[in-house]
Design an enzyme around this catalytic site. Structure first.
Site, mmCIF file in Angstrom:
data_model
loop_
_atom_site.group_PDB
_atom_site.id
_atom_site.type_symbol
_atom_site.label_atom_id
_atom_site.label_comp_id
_atom_site.label_asym_id
_atom_site.label_seq_id
_atom_site.Cartn_x
_atom_site.Cartn_y
_atom_site.Cartn_z
ATOM 1 N N ASP A 39 -5.401 -33.086 159.078
ATOM 2 C CA ASP A 39 -6.032 -33.886 158.022
ATOM 3 C C ASP A 39 -6.201 -33.104 156.717
ATOM 4 O O ASP A 39 -7.107 -33.337 155.940
ATOM 5 C CB ASP A 39 -7.370 -34.469 158.503
ATOM 6 N N HIS A 241 13.185 -16.038 140.224
ATOM 7 C CA HIS A 241 12.045 -16.830 140.692
ATOM 8 C C HIS A 241 11.319 -16.103 141.825
ATOM 9 O O HIS A 241 10.985 -16.689 142.864
ATOM 10 C CB HIS A 241 12.503 -18.225 141.142
ATOM 11 N N ASP A 258 5.603 -13.646 134.714
ATOM 12 C CA ASP A 258 5.939 -14.958 134.161
ATOM 13 C C ASP A 258 4.887 -15.899 134.726
ATOM 14 O O ASP A 258 4.942 -16.272 135.897
ATOM 15 C CB ASP A 258 7.357 -15.353 134.593
ATOM 16 N N ASP A 269 4.029 -21.442 129.352
ATOM 17 C CA ASP A 269 5.067 -20.747 130.132
ATOM 18 C C ASP A 269 5.384 -19.448 129.393
ATOM 19 O O ASP A 269 6.102 -19.467 128.397
ATOM 20 C CB ASP A 269 6.293 -21.663 130.234
ATOM 21 N N HIS A 348 20.684 -16.775 132.813
ATOM 22 C CA HIS A 348 20.017 -18.077 132.650
ATOM 23 C C HIS A 348 20.051 -18.502 131.188
ATOM 24 O O HIS A 348 20.425 -17.724 130.316
ATOM 25 C CB HIS A 348 18.578 -18.033 133.192
ATOM 26 N N HIS A 352 14.063 -24.223 127.425
ATOM 27 C CA HIS A 352 13.916 -25.542 128.040
ATOM 28 C C HIS A 352 12.769 -26.246 127.349
ATOM 29 O O HIS A 352 11.942 -25.618 126.697
ATOM 30 C CB HIS A 352 13.699 -25.435 129.566
ATOM 31 N N HIS A 359 9.209 -27.452 133.106
ATOM 32 C CA HIS A 359 10.554 -27.826 132.667
ATOM 33 C C HIS A 359 10.430 -29.293 132.324
ATOM 34 O O HIS A 359 10.568 -30.159 133.182
ATOM 35 C CB HIS A 359 11.595 -27.567 133.759
ATOM 36 N N GLU A 382 13.241 -17.554 125.968
ATOM 37 C CA GLU A 382 13.039 -16.574 127.028
ATOM 38 C C GLU A 382 14.294 -15.815 127.437
ATOM 39 O O GLU A 382 14.733 -15.910 128.576
ATOM 40 C CB GLU A 382 12.430 -17.258 128.256
ATOM 41 N N TYR A 386 18.683 -8.245 133.090
ATOM 42 C CA TYR A 386 18.393 -7.890 134.484
ATOM 43 C C TYR A 386 19.535 -7.017 134.989
ATOM 44 O O TYR A 386 20.686 -7.465 135.016
ATOM 45 C CB TYR A 386 18.267 -9.158 135.339
ATOM 46 N N ARG A 404 12.108 -9.706 130.717
ATOM 47 C CA ARG A 404 12.191 -11.020 130.064
ATOM 48 C C ARG A 404 10.995 -11.126 129.124
ATOM 49 O O ARG A 404 9.915 -10.612 129.447
ATOM 50 C CB ARG A 404 12.172 -12.153 131.109
ATOM 51 N N GLU A 406 9.094 -14.209 126.991
ATOM 52 C CA GLU A 406 9.114 -15.671 126.860
ATOM 53 C C GLU A 406 7.914 -16.155 126.062
ATOM 54 O O GLU A 406 6.773 -15.828 126.386
ATOM 55 C CB GLU A 406 9.080 -16.315 128.263
#
Ligand code: GLY
Ligand code: MN
Ligand code: MN
Length: 436
Positions: A39, A241, A258, A269, A348, A352, A359, A382, A386, A404, A406
């Site tokens: 529950d 990620h 991040d 972000d 990447h 965005h 996003h 951003e 890497y 990075r 951002e």
């Protein structure tokens, strides 16, 4: 009680939708509750589209909206003193009208019957098929019943239109009210990033910093994170990620954070990368400077009439130039860009949309062309570099470094407005913030 400003904002949003619905009707269910086990449910967050039009945070409800008289209809859970002891307060039918301004409210238990009435003589329904398969079945059953009434002479829906066409175009262009909330989310986030820089020491675990960020967000009134915080030290910073946040941090490494707060259903972000021990090594410094220059070049392109492709290209060219100078790549900037030579280091996109969702919604292309930036759009910028831990083509001191940077940028008629610029990002400012 919804405050007056929010109530007016919601009315304006519904009016803007109705103006585009014409004689169509929008049917929009709330987010579903997801069971975790027994529950216990997963945390409930209202769907952004539903909240955008209603400000209503309860599950198990449906909005039916049209430009007809009394066209704002909410189906909600009825008051139930016993259930409310367990699950919390409900607005009920009365609250839906009094607090949330619905013209009419019904119990969600009446939906199947009343929706048939509401869709009689409606020929176009704006409803998103396929998002809520459980609800689709119910909706299609209602349509069957409306169609059956056609025998007595009434019209029925012959067109089902994806409501995102209208809703997401509106959400893409932020109102001043929305930008205010985004500034708030940005400020809360900036303060937390500063605190993380000041608190971080070699020997701490990544999750200690994650906990600190969450503490700063929540105590400032943020309801939740806008997305799971990425707190990646050393080689973990090269995992885009990264989620585990469980590594012990060592002197001489970088920490990439991040993380963004959600405030009043708006996301920030932000990424910052800083030395765990407070001082960049020469190799870290070299790469950091390139990412920072790339980010500044990209931000300079965040102007009306530009495209996200142009913003990305501005960043990519600086990174290509920097990596050529370091000898990681060979050829010219144009060749690197053309031959996708950056892919091993910068895999990447640079930007965005940002808004109620991290996003955020809205189309990136129009008539197959990248769409042009307009005032009121909010985007992230951003870029990153890497270097894989096992990359034997670069000198050892560069391996396993991830960086990075951002920020969140509001497109205005003039200069881009960087609403997260309070988070330190020059090498000097970062090292100073790390000293606390
Ligand atoms: N935090 C997710 C992103 O930067 O896109
Ligand atoms: Mn991010
Ligand atoms: Mn982002």
């Amino acid at each position: 009680m919804l405050n007056q400003d929010f109530r007016r904002e919601l009315e304006a949003r519904r009016a803007a939708v109705c103006a585009q619905l014409g004689d169509g009707v929008l049917v929009l269910p709330s987010a579903p509750v997801a069971l975790r086990n027994n529950d216990v449910d997963h945390e409930f967050r209202q769907s952004s589209d539903f909240f955008y039009l209603t400000g209503f945070e309860e599950p198990d409800c449906v909005l039916v909206l049209s430009g007809r008289p009394e066209g704002y209809v909410l189906f909600v859970r009825r008051r139930d003193p016993e259930r409310e002891i367990w699950d919390g307060r409900r607005a009920g039918l009365e609250g839906a009208v009094e607090i949330f301004g619905a013209d009419r409210a019904f119990g969600i238990d009446e939906l199947d019957q009343k929706l048939v009435d509401l869709l009689e003589n409606v020929t176009r329904v704006h409803y998103r098929i396929g998002e809520r398969k459980d609800f689709d079945a119910r909706f299609l059953d209602v349509l069957d019943r409306v169609r059956a009434r056609g025998r007595t002479g009434s019209d029925w829906p012959t067109e089902i239109v994806d409501p995102r066409v209208i809703l997401h175009e509106l959400r893409l262009l932020k109102s001043p009210f929305e930008i205010e909330r985004m500034r708030e989310a940005a400020e809360i986030t900036v303060e937390a990033h500063r605190a993380a820089m000041a608190a971080c020491r070699p020997g701490m675990y990544e999750y200690e910093i994650e906990a600190l960020l969450l503490h700063r967000f929540r105590r400032a009134g943020s309801q939740r994170v806008a997305y799971p915080s990425i707190v990646g030290s050393g080689p973990n910073a090269t995992i885009l990620h990264y989620r585990e946040n469980d590594r012990r941090m060592q002197d001489g490494e970088l920490l990439l954070i991040d993380a963004g707060a959600e405030f009043a259903y708006y996301a920030a972000d932000v990424t910052r990368t800083f030395p765990v021990g407070g001082k960049f090594t020469p190799a870290q410094r070299d790469l950091y400077r390139i990412v920072l220059d790339a980010q500044l070049a990209a931000i300079a392109r965040c102007r009306v009439g530009e495209t996200l492709d142009a913003v990305h290209e501005a960043a990519a060219r600086v990174i290509a130039g920097g990596l050529l100078e370091l000898g990681f790549l060979s050829g010219t900037v144009d060749e690197v860009i053309e031959q996708k030579g950056l892919k091993p280091f910068f895999m990447h996109r640079t930007s965005h949309w940002l808004g109620m969702d991290v996003h955020d919604v809205g189309r990136y292309h129009r008539e197959r062309q990248p769409r042009r930036l307009e005032p009121g759009m909010v985007i992230t910028v951003e870029p990153g570099i890497y270097v894989a831990e096992g990359d034997e083509n670069v000198p050892p001191e560069f391996r396993g470094i991830g960086i990075r940077i951002e920020d969140d940028v509001v497109i205005t008629a003039g200069e881009p407005e960087v609403i997260t610029e309070g988070a330190p990002k020059t090498i000097e400012a970062v090292e100073e913030a790390c000293r606390g």
